[in-house]
Design an enzyme around this catalytic site. Structure first.
Site, PDB file in Angstrom:
ATOM      1  CG  ASP A  17      51.062 100.515 -31.646  1.00 27.85           C
ATOM      2  OD1 ASP A  17      50.136 100.621 -30.827  1.00 27.85           O
ATOM      3  OD2 ASP A  17      51.204  99.545 -32.407  1.00 27.85           O
ATOM      4  CG  HIS A  73      52.192 104.648 -35.026  1.00 30.35           C
ATOM      5  ND1 HIS A  73      51.313 104.389 -36.050  1.00 30.35           N
ATOM      6  CD2 HIS A  73      52.834 103.486 -34.771  1.00 30.35           C
ATOM      7  CE1 HIS A  73      51.439 103.121 -36.416  1.00 30.35           C
ATOM      8  NE2 HIS A  73      52.348 102.545 -35.660  1.00 30.35           N
TER       9      HIS A  73
HETATM   10 NI    NI Z   1      55.272  99.585 -33.387  1.00 31.93          NI
END
Ligand code: NI
Length: 289
Positions: free
Chosen positions: A97, A241
């Site tokens: 992400d 991430h």
């Molecule tokens: Ni996010």
């Protein structure tokens, strides 16, 4: 008189220090070419939905690269890895992400490329604002067979903005990805995992959450990220991430170990299709099982 001179000298010295500090800050700000736009925040409620803290100023920009970053020159000669029959296989979807984020995303893509003979694909839930900054990284991910999914334009909590803004957050990001890759993202991951009836009714895409949270943004620790990801099993969606080198370093360890355990690493769309689970708007999904 002597005392007055001393006070004036002291004031001058302080003023000079303040001026120097301002100059230094201005210089540092200029050097920070790749800002992280995430805002640290915990979402209340039953779903633990953490987002990364902002990296320290300039920190990621000065980390030495372990792998060379591919240039942003046009990419030629890379073909999608193809889609062999994966039904009946043990599948895991690694998801990233809040990127793309230049060096880190490309370091993850280096791993994908290194294992492309085993059809390793991952999914990037990209922010439109970052896609705008790193279009060639997005194209490289797409050409390596990865999925570019939608994490909104700039990470607004969809439950806290008006309907029209919710639509533009999602569709503006989708427009950008489509302009670069020629394909519109099919999946949305709402920032913070935040969703309510308005989000379900307004966002015209399936909402993809996760069931394995590595907390990579929080621990900033490669080993704990590796350990969390290796806890994944068939049908699981792993949250990471593409913001920090510690995560990219973890991916360098996670991918060969999951392959060694007999898993196929596939995109979210590939995994649900292989499991025969239809993804529809108005619903959210944490895993494919
Ligand atoms: Ni996010």
């Amino acid at each position: 008189m002597k005392k007055v001179v001393y006070i004036y000298a002291k004031m001058l010295a302080v003023a000079a220090m303040v001026f120097a500090a301002i100059l230094c800050l201005a210089a540092c700000a200029e050097e920070q070419s790749e800002p992280v736009i995430e805002i640290p925040m915990l979402t209340p409620g039953p779903t633990p939905t953490f987002v990364p803290e902002p990296a320290e100023t300039g920190n990621d920009a000065v980390l030495p690269l372990q792998n060379p970053v591919p240039s942003e020159e046009p990419i030629t000669g890379i073909q999608p890895s193809g889609t062999p029959d994966i039904s009946g296989e043990k599948l895991i979807a690694l998801t990233f992400d809040d990127g793309p984020y230049g060096e880190v995303t490309n370091r993850i893509l280096d791993v994908v490329e290194a294992y492309r003979d085993q059809n390793v694909h991952v999914t990037f839930f990209a922010l439109g604002s970052q896609v705008d900054k790193f279009p060639k990284t997005v194209l490289r991910a797409k050409e390596l067979g990865c999925e570019i999914a939608n994490h909104t334009y700039d990470h607004k909590n969809l439950t806290k903005i008006p309907t029209q803004e919710m639509i533009s957050q999602v569709e503006d990001a989708a427009d950008l990805v489509e302009q670069i890759t020629g394909e519109r993202p099919k999946l949305v991951r709402p920032p913070y995992g935040a969703k309510n009836d308005d989000v379900y009714a307004t966002v015209k895409y399936p909402l993809i959450l996760w069931n394995i949270d590595t907390l990579d943004w929080k621990t900033k620790d490669t080993d704990s990220t590796v350990a969390a990801a290796l806890g994944a099993g068939d049908g699981d969606i792993v949250l990471m991430h593409d913001l920090r080198h510690e995560t990219a370093a973890a991916v360098e360890k996670i991918v060969p170990q999951l392959l060694e355990q007999g898993y196929k690493l596939v995109t979210v769309s590939e995994m649900f299709e292989a499991k025969g689970i239809e993804l529809t708007m108005g619903k959210s999904y944490r895993k494919a099982k």
